[in-house]
Design an enzyme around this catalytic site. Structure first.
Site, mmCIF file in Angstrom:
data_model
loop_
_atom_site.group_PDB
_atom_site.id
_atom_site.type_symbol
_atom_site.label_atom_id
_atom_site.label_comp_id
_atom_site.label_asym_id
_atom_site.label_seq_id
_atom_site.Cartn_x
_atom_site.Cartn_y
_atom_site.Cartn_z
ATOM 1 N N ASP A 23 0.714 -1.076 -0.102
ATOM 2 C CA ASP A 23 -0.018 -0.081 -0.145
ATOM 3 C C ASP A 23 0.754 1.161 -0.127
ATOM 4 O O ASP A 23 1.940 1.227 0.481
ATOM 5 C CB ASP A 23 -0.901 -0.157 1.280
ATOM 6 C CG ASP A 23 -2.198 0.938 1.049
ATOM 7 O OD1 ASP A 23 -2.225 1.250 -0.026
ATOM 8 O OD2 ASP A 23 -2.769 1.516 2.158
ATOM 9 N N ASN A 71 -11.347 -2.511 -4.997
ATOM 10 C CA ASN A 71 -10.678 -1.596 -5.769
ATOM 11 C C ASN A 71 -11.170 -1.142 -6.874
ATOM 12 O O ASN A 71 -10.773 -0.308 -7.771
ATOM 13 C CB ASN A 71 -9.071 -1.952 -5.920
ATOM 14 C CG ASN A 71 -8.093 -2.041 -4.676
ATOM 15 O OD1 ASN A 71 -7.077 -2.814 -4.622
ATOM 16 N ND2 ASN A 71 -8.409 -0.808 -3.878
HETATM 17 C C1 IPE Z 1 -5.324 -2.692 -0.040
HETATM 18 O O1 IPE Z 1 -5.108 -1.419 -0.076
HETATM 19 C C2 IPE Z 1 -5.260 -3.406 -1.222
HETATM 20 C C3 IPE Z 1 -4.136 -3.447 -1.840
HETATM 21 C C4 IPE Z 1 -3.052 -3.137 -1.612
HETATM 22 C C5 IPE Z 1 -4.168 -4.090 -3.165
HETATM 23 P P1 IPE Z 1 -6.416 -0.113 -0.268
HETATM 24 O O2 IPE Z 1 -5.543 1.112 -0.209
HETATM 25 O O3 IPE Z 1 -7.162 -0.574 -1.283
HETATM 26 O O4 IPE Z 1 -6.959 -0.317 0.954
HETATM 27 P P2 IPE Z 1 -7.888 0.661 2.108
HETATM 28 O O5 IPE Z 1 -8.917 1.168 1.162
HETATM 29 O O6 IPE Z 1 -6.965 1.839 2.364
HETATM 30 O O7 IPE Z 1 -8.295 0.134 2.954
HETATM 31 C C1 IPE Z 2 -1.732 0.306 -3.322
HETATM 32 O O1 IPE Z 2 -1.451 1.686 -3.268
HETATM 33 C C2 IPE Z 2 -2.047 -0.428 -4.720
HETATM 34 C C3 IPE Z 2 -3.452 -0.786 -4.757
HETATM 35 C C4 IPE Z 2 -4.457 -0.728 -4.040
HETATM 36 C C5 IPE Z 2 -3.435 -1.216 -6.323
HETATM 37 P P1 IPE Z 2 -2.671 2.556 -3.292
HETATM 38 O O2 IPE Z 2 -2.972 3.083 -4.723
HETATM 39 O O3 IPE Z 2 -3.799 1.961 -2.408
HETATM 40 O O4 IPE Z 2 -1.923 3.930 -2.632
HETATM 41 P P2 IPE Z 2 -2.464 4.867 -1.655
HETATM 42 O O5 IPE Z 2 -3.043 4.025 -0.435
HETATM 43 O O6 IPE Z 2 -3.525 5.800 -2.259
HETATM 44 O O7 IPE Z 2 -1.294 5.823 -1.398
HETATM 45 MG MG MG Z 3 -4.292 2.442 -0.583
#
Ligand code: IPE
Ligand code: IPE
Ligand code: MG
Length: 254
Positions: A23, A71
């Protein structure tokens, strides 16, 4: 440490199965004044490094959360870039995985992906199916609740067709129908990006995993950061419900 954890040649206690919630890509990009998409692209280098380190260390299973069932709610353009990136990385990297004796698997409901991507996933899994060095599972359109439901459905259908009885429904048989049934139990769950939550990842499988949360954003998570997480894991006392004294006694007996 439990007596099932591995000890590698450098005498370090290493987890057999590590999972990572990768993340912080979007925030990494924003901090640099770039678009979120560039954060996802930068995250691929971290994936490459951690896969290679895990293989070298002798970790048996690495599970990476790439795209959650939630997502899909992101802007269409971002979802589309993530799908393209997944396809691109598969095309580019699977040969390297194969060369390194790594078995590649996708866990999650792949039926929602384009047929081209589904075919690519099947071909990548097929190419690497006999590799035994490490299992790399990428969680894509994965949700922990979905996983438990799909396992329950498989079991219900077997009970209905009398292949299983009610008494056959146990923690072991549910595990056997859930994702990751073929790899060791989850030892260490890492989440980068500073949030301390599980976001519907391996709900069933994380029952006795050690959790490691770090503020480091995924594109900045490198070998040094990984080693730090592994060093913390090494210091944890895994009691599995027993007392600390019981664990110490067992360890000094082996
Ligand atoms: C969790 O991250 C999913 C992945 C890393 C693929 P998110 O960014 O989607 O999680 P939330 O929404 O902050 O809980
Ligand atoms: C994790 O990084 C990757 C996916 C969930 C696909 P994020 O896209 O959630 O990055 P932040 O949390 O918005 O920084
Ligand atoms: Mg994230």
């Amino acid at each position: 440490m439990s007596n099932t954890d591995l000890v590698n040649p450098s005498k370090k206690v290493i987890p057999q199965h590590v999972a990572i919630i990768m993340d912080g890509n979007g925030r990494w990009a924003n901090l640099q004044g770039k678009t979120r998409v560039l954060g996802h692209k930068a995250g691929v280098s971290s994936v490459r490094a951690i896969v290679s380190d895990s293989r070298e260390l002798g970790i048996k299973a690495l599970t990476l959360f790439a795209f959650s069932s939630e997502n899909w709610q992101r802007p269409k353009a971002e979802v589309s870039v993530l799908m393209d990136l997944f396809m691109y990385v598969l095309t580019k990297e699977v040969k390297r995985l194969h060369k390194n004796d790594i078995r590649f698997k996708v866990i999650g409901d792949v039926s929602r992906f384009s047929s081209k991507l589904q075919q690519k996933i099947i071909a990548s899994e097929k190419l690497t199916e006999n590799n035994t060095g490490m299992v790399l599972s990428v969680a894509a359109n994965y949700g922990g609740r979905w996983d438990i439901v799909q396992a329950a459905k498989q079991i219900a259908s077997k009970v209905a067709s009398k292949q299983m009885t009610l008494d056959d429904i146990t923690e072991q048989s549910l595990s056997a129908h859930a994702c990751l049934a073929e790899v060791p139990d989850l030892d260490l769950l890492i989440r980068t990006g500073g949030d301390c939550r599980i976001s519907n990842f391996l709900l069933w499988q994380a029952a006795y995993a050690e959790f490691y949360f770090t503020d480091v954003l995924w594109p900045d998570f490198d070998s040094e950061q990984f080693n730090k997480a592994l060093a913390v894991f090494e210091q944890r006392e895994r009691r599995f419900g027993q007392t600390g004294e019981q664990i110490t006694t067992v360890q000094s007996a082996v």
